[in-house]
Structures are given as C-alpha cells and as structure tokens.
Write an enzyme that holds these catalytic residues in place. Structure first.
Site, mmCIF file in Angstrom:
data_model
loop_
_atom_site.group_PDB
_atom_site.id
_atom_site.type_symbol
_atom_site.label_atom_id
_atom_site.label_comp_id
_atom_site.label_asym_id
_atom_site.label_seq_id
_atom_site.Cartn_x
_atom_site.Cartn_y
_atom_site.Cartn_z
ATOM 1 N N SER A 128 0.135 -1.556 50.489
ATOM 2 C CA SER A 128 -0.178 -2.808 51.158
ATOM 3 C C SER A 128 -0.775 -2.489 52.534
ATOM 4 C CB SER A 128 1.067 -3.683 51.244
ATOM 5 O OG SER A 128 0.728 -5.010 51.563
ATOM 6 N N ASP B 243 -2.379 -8.483 41.107
ATOM 7 C CA ASP B 243 -2.154 -8.529 42.546
ATOM 8 C C ASP B 243 -3.141 -9.522 43.143
ATOM 9 O OD1 ASP B 243 -1.759 -8.194 45.223
ATOM 10 O OD2 ASP B 243 -2.118 -6.033 45.247
ATOM 11 N N HIS C 90 1.576 -7.086 43.104
ATOM 12 C CA HIS C 90 1.515 -6.253 44.307
ATOM 13 C C HIS C 90 2.531 -5.118 44.238
ATOM 14 C CE1 HIS C 90 -0.160 -5.728 48.262
ATOM 15 N NE2 HIS C 90 0.983 -5.844 48.885
#
Length: 683
Positions: free
Chosen positions: A535, A617, A649
């Site tokens: 991320s 995601d 994600h």
C-alpha cells in the site's frame, strides 16, 4: 471420533518445545489457530470465542465455537462445530446467542444453553446476520442485529448503472444492497431457565426510509452500534454528503419504544464506537474534528441524555483510541476503558470521565479487544509479534494480569526487541528488530526492511497472518520494521506530518534507519539488504526505486503499491484520502501530486523488483502494479509480476497467502545469496 483425534493432534502441536519451533514458517503460521475476540459472560467466569484452523492437506477450515472457563485455564471446550457461526453474545450467565449462515440468502439466530450443552433456533432471517446486541428489562429482551437489505437490488448481477458515488468500494461493486439494523423481541418464560420465546412476528428494519446505513462499509461491525432495552445508538454516514469525498459519520439515537430518531454528534469528521452506559443516561463515542481525514485524532465525547449536555473527555491526551467501553476502575470510579496505539503497542487505558485522568493498564504485547463483565476483572484478547491471539484477565483494582488461554506457536521472546534511532526534525524513530530463532550473534544475516502501509499506520507488537515479521526472520533475515514520520501511536503531530510530504521526511527516516543498521547492528550484513512494503509501503518502494536509497538494496518487493500519485485520486473509491494527503484534487494542487510521484523518476529505476497486485483491489487498482512492471520490463530490470485475481488490497485466502509467501521469500533469498545481485536467473 475423527474430530477428537484432530483436536488431540492440534494440542500436541501447541506443546512443541522451543527447539521444535525453529521450524516455524509461512505454512505453520497460516495453519496456526485463528481466534476471534473472547466474550465474557456477565458474571465473568466463562468466555466464548470462535477458533478456526486451516489445513493445507484438506484445503479447508476446521472451525467452531469454544468455551473457556476461568477455573480451568489453558483448556478449551468445543461447543458448536461449523465455519458459518458468528456474532457471539451472552443473554444470561449460562446461555448465549449466535448467528449461523444457513445459505447465501438466509441465516438464523440460535440460543445455546451451556448448562445442558443444547441449542435451538430462535429466529430465521432472509439475509446474512453479522452482529448482535441485547437489551433486557424484567425478563423481556430486545435484540438488535445487523444485516443486509437486498430489496433495492435491481437488474442482472453483472450489469450496473450509477448516478452517484460510490460506484464500488474496497472489493465489491455497489449493487444497491444496504447495511441496516433489525429489531426483534424475546420473552424469558421462567426466571431460572434459559427458555425464551420470540414475541415478534418479523424483524423490524429500524433504518428503513431514513437514508441511513449502519454498520458503515467496508469494515464496520459490532463497534458501530450499541443498544439496551430502550435505546439504540449507532453511527452512519451523513446522507446529505458524498460518501466518496467526505469522511463524516454521525452518531444517532433511536428510541426503541417510540422509534424516534435524532442525531447526537456535530463533528465534521468521522465518529465511531458509540457506547451506552449502564445508567442509560450517558452515551460515549469517539469523534474526529477534521473533515476528509480518516487518521485524525479520535477524541472522546460523553453525552448526557437528560440534559443534552456534551463534554470532551481527556482533551489533553495525545493518543487516538480505536475503541472504548464503559466500566468501573479502582475504588468504583466510573469511566471508559480505551485501547490506543502507544509507541509500537496497543495499550489498554482507563479514562476517568470526572477527573479526565488517563491511566495505562497494560504494558506487554498488544490488546485488540476487551470484554467487560460485572466482576472486577476484564477479559482481554491480546497478541504479540511472536504470539497469535491469546486470552488473559486483568484485575481493575490491582492491574494484575493472568493468562487464560495461551497460543504459543511463534518465536521465542528473545527473538525480538525494540530500538529507537534519530530521525528527521529531531524526532526519535521507533523500530522492531526480529531475529531468526537460530540466531547466532557471531554470524551475519541479510536484512529485510519492512515499510508499513497507511501511510498513517504502525508496526505494533501484535500478530498478523499478513506481513508477519517472524516469518521473514525465520527464513534467515534480520527484520527491521520501522515507524517513520506519519506513523500512529507517537502523537497526532507526528502522524499529521506526512501530509503533503509522502516522499520527504518518511524517506529520510528510512535512510537514517539504514544508517542505523550499518552502524549499530554488527550481525546485520548491510551488503545484503532488501526492502518490502504494501500500500503506502508499496508507494515507498517505488519511490525508493527512483532515488539513491534504491541502490543500497539488492531487491525490492512492492505489494499493491502506488506507481502514479495522480491515480490515487482518479482510480480509487475513497477520494477524500488523496484530497487530504495531497492538499486537494489533482487539478487543484497538481504540484504536490507531481512532486511525490514515483512515475516521474522511472529513469533512475535499476534495482530488481517483485510487483504484486490483486484484481479486486479497488483502493489501488491493479493498473498501478502493471504500470510498474511495464517500466521494469522495458528497462530490462530483473522483475516479476504476481497477480491474484480473487483477492483485494489484502491477500487473505490461505492458499493464496502461502503462494504469496513462497514467491516473496524466494525472491529476496535469491538476491541476498552469494552471487551477483543483478543476475537474472530463473528460480
């Protein structure tokens, strides 16, 4: 008999010696017990929880509801077998309710009588039930539960038409279904029995035609609402605002007798964790003051129903609690138990509503959940970097803590430590160092630098099946997991400092961390370092790749990272995130987006990189991973792309997670072995 044999085998595995645990790896981590929060009965002598164990041999979970008795510690009794059970809630000292999914379109609420180990269905519902709250008065019970209303879903499931946002959120398209709260009533037939009869013909949708949805997507659950016999309090997005551009949620109250609805909070940011006190007159919640900022400080508010007065509790406290529960502290002092990050741990605090004092109650490991019975001891769900979730009790008078059910499958306590080093602008930066179980200080080990996501996040002393430092350590690495500028748990100013500065101070802090490794860790081989992140951590990997620090690493791993900062706005679902962190939209403040854009520095990319992305995601879309891989391949840089079509994600499914670990570990092991770091071998 087969089930009992499997439980015996599992028990034997749990009692392995420290020497045996040296075999700890990704597979054993993923097969370790996964436990829910423990829920104490009102008396405080029994607890219930859900435990799931995944088997790679069978490729399935073995799950059930277990009973824990404080008088027989480290012993758990299986009460109900099955994977589809959830929402455990005590209704008496010896009976609890739980929800069971019968199929994809229906579920049931069941009552389990602990005295005679029997159960029966109380209510059938036409959708999935997620969480349950109970209120009681004179043997009459009101049950509030969260579920999904699918009545507004129209058209074929693979065709969607939109006139407003959200189009999709986290990992699913918006189909018109909505989260809501339902209400049923039960009567207890005799005082000393656990026999109940439902007195409602059909559950009432309490949010119907209000325009409100609760729990709040995508991660809302039991913490989003609370109820007693007369009242329901909950949080919901402000229906007058665009949910994709604003974080604001409002605390609402519904009178369960009259069904009257009113709002209680006025904050411009998000509110959470509404809690009713036992007196029914006081309501507490957490609220953020800053709009469009999901990592603003959570501040404690207390509302008095009779007068309508609100007050801010412990305004001086520079931490951001994630959850609160009403309770009584030493000497009968009423207040709130709060869990908050503090210097790399999740600590339990007591917050006095009268004196505004904040008192830390725990020191070791991290607390993820508490259960507050009528007794003087709280039930805690805890974990650490070396221990999966385990259960303990803490006496509120003495603060003495005792373990009720262990979960020892990780590394030994000596395998990790915390350090501090000088960072930017005079800040001290915290980091965890995790070593292999077979660590020998006379040897040198390759180093794995882990960069967390968020970016407002933290490496805490807690367990996770994603990015577990112990797995990397036992693969032969010294793990250096640091909390650079922007991390949480070190004061709100430190957290706020990353806004408009994604590649600035955090990058410099990581540089200083690498210098600390070189100058202070004699057992670390600074010639064999790798860096990994997900991320925002993946953003930082791509940023490092285009800057001098990238040449100090033999290999990089970017999971669901950012390649082009402009797309953190254009392609995502929660637009408010980029609006806050980059000071506006790309057309309002493009200079900041461009200043910290990894794609502007691809000319300098040179280090081998593994890129990982998932097709579901919707926070950072897979095009970001493909774009980074395109650049790496075009430039002839050793690279690999790993795609999970059925993950979001996070990589959650055990078989996918095992593949993830195998790919990541083989990549970093390859580039830290004694060979030319730029060799592009097949492995």
């Amino acid at each position: 008999m087969h089930s009992l044999f499997k439980q015996l085998v599992f028990f034997l595995v749990m009692t392995l010696t420290a020497a045996d645990k040296a075999a700890f790896d990704a597979e054993s981590m993923l097969e370790a017990p996964r436990r829910s929060a423990v829920v104490s009965n009102p008396l405080g002598n029994l607890g219930i929880f859900i435990e799931s164990n995944y088997s790679f041999a069978d490729h399935k979970y073995n799950s059930g509801i277990y009973l824990l008795n404080e008088s027989t510690r480290n012993h758990q009794e299986l009460l109900v077998h099955g994977k589809s059970n959830k929402a455990l809630t005590w209704i008496t000292d010896s009976a609890f309710l739980y929800a069971r999914e019968d199929n994809s379109s229906s579920s049931s609420i069941l009552l389990f009588d602990v005295n005679n180990r029997s159960e029966r269905i109380i209510y059938n519902h036409n959708s999935s039930i997620s969480d349950i709250r109970i209120g009681e008065k004179n043997n009459h019970y009101r049950i509030v539960f969260s579920s999904v209303d699918n009545s507004l879903v129209k058209g074929p499931s693979n065709v969607h038409v939109y006139d407003h946002l959200f189009v999709r959120h986290w990992d699913r398209w918006n189909t018109g279904s909505r989260n809501t709260l339902y209400f049923i009533e039960l009567d207890k037939k005799t005082e000393n029995s656990n026999y109940f009869e439902i007195s409602s013909e059909k559950a009432i949708d309490l949010l119907k035609e209000t325009g409100l949805e609760s729990p709040v997507e995508p991660f809302g659950g039991l913490s989003d609402f609370d109820s007693n016999y007369d009242k329901l309090v909950f949080v919901a997005k402000d229906p007058k605002l665009n949910p994709a551009t604003q974080t604001k949620t409002v605390v609402y109250e519904i009178n369960l007798n009259t069904r009257n609805l009113k709002s209680l909070s006025t904050a411009k940011g998000a509110c959470s964790s509404p809690r009713l006190a036992k007196d029914g007159n006081h309501i507490a919640w957490l609220e953020m003051q800053t709009p469009q900022y999901e990592s603003d400080q959570n501040q404690i508010m207390v509302y008095e129903s009779e007068s309508g007065a609100k007050k801010h509790i412990a305004r001086h406290w520079d931490r951001s609690p994630s959850s609160i529960e009403w309770g009584v502290f030493k000497g009968g002092e009423p207040g709130l138990f709060a869990i908050a990050e503090n210097y790399g741990k999740q600590i339990l605090f007591f917050v006095s509503i009268f004196h505004h004092q904040v008192i830390p109650m725990t020191e070791e490991h991290s607390v993820s959940s508490i259960s507050v019975p009528k007794s003087s001891s709280l039930w805690l769900t805890k974990s650490s970097l070396i221990n999966p979730p385990y259960y303990a009790k803490i006496n509120v008078e003495t603060l003495n803590e005792s373990v009720l059910l262990e979960n020892n499958v990780g590394l030994s306590p000596t395998s990790y430590e915390e350090i501090w080093f000088p960072g930017t602008h005079g800040h001290r930066i915290h980091a965890w160092i995790v070593k292999p179980e077979s660590f020998d200080k006379s040897k040198k080990y390759p180093v794995a630098v882990l960069i967390h996501g968020g970016p407002q996040g933290s490496w805490t002393d807690s367990w996770s099946t994603r990015w577990n430092p112990a797995v990397f350590a036992n693969a032969g690495f010294i793990v250096f997991a640091l909390d650079p500028t922007g991390s949480t748990g070190y004061g709100q100013r430190f957290t706020d400092s990353i806004a408009l500065d994604w590649g600035g101070k955090p990058y410099k802090d990581i540089e200083l961390g690498v210098e600390y490794i070189k100058n202070h860790l004699s057992y670390a081989d600074s010639e064999k370092m790798v860096a990994l992140g997900a991320s925002y951590g993946g953003y930082m990997i791509n940023w490092i790749q285009g800057h001098p620090l990238g040449r100090q690493f033999r290999a990089l791993v970017c999971h669901d990272g950012v390649f082009n900062t402009l797309n953190t706005f254009y392609n995502t679902e929660e637009l408010y995130f980029s609006i806050h962190d980059f000071g506006g939209t790309p057309w309002e403040n493009r200079v900041i987006y461009e200043r910290w854009n990894p794609s502007n520095f691809v000319n300098y990319w040179a280090t081998p990189e593994l890129v990982i992305h998932s097709s579901k995601d919707y926070r950072l879309t897979e095009s970001e991973g493909i774009a980074a891989f395109n650049v790496l391949q075009y430039k002839g840089i050793p690279s690999r792309l790993l795609v999970f079509e059925d993950e979001n994600h996070w990589v959650i499914k055990p078989d996918n997670s095992l593949r993830w670990h195998k790919e990541v570990l083989s990549w970093i092991l390859h580039y830290t072995k004694d060979c030319n770091a730029n060799e592009d071998e097949t492995f």
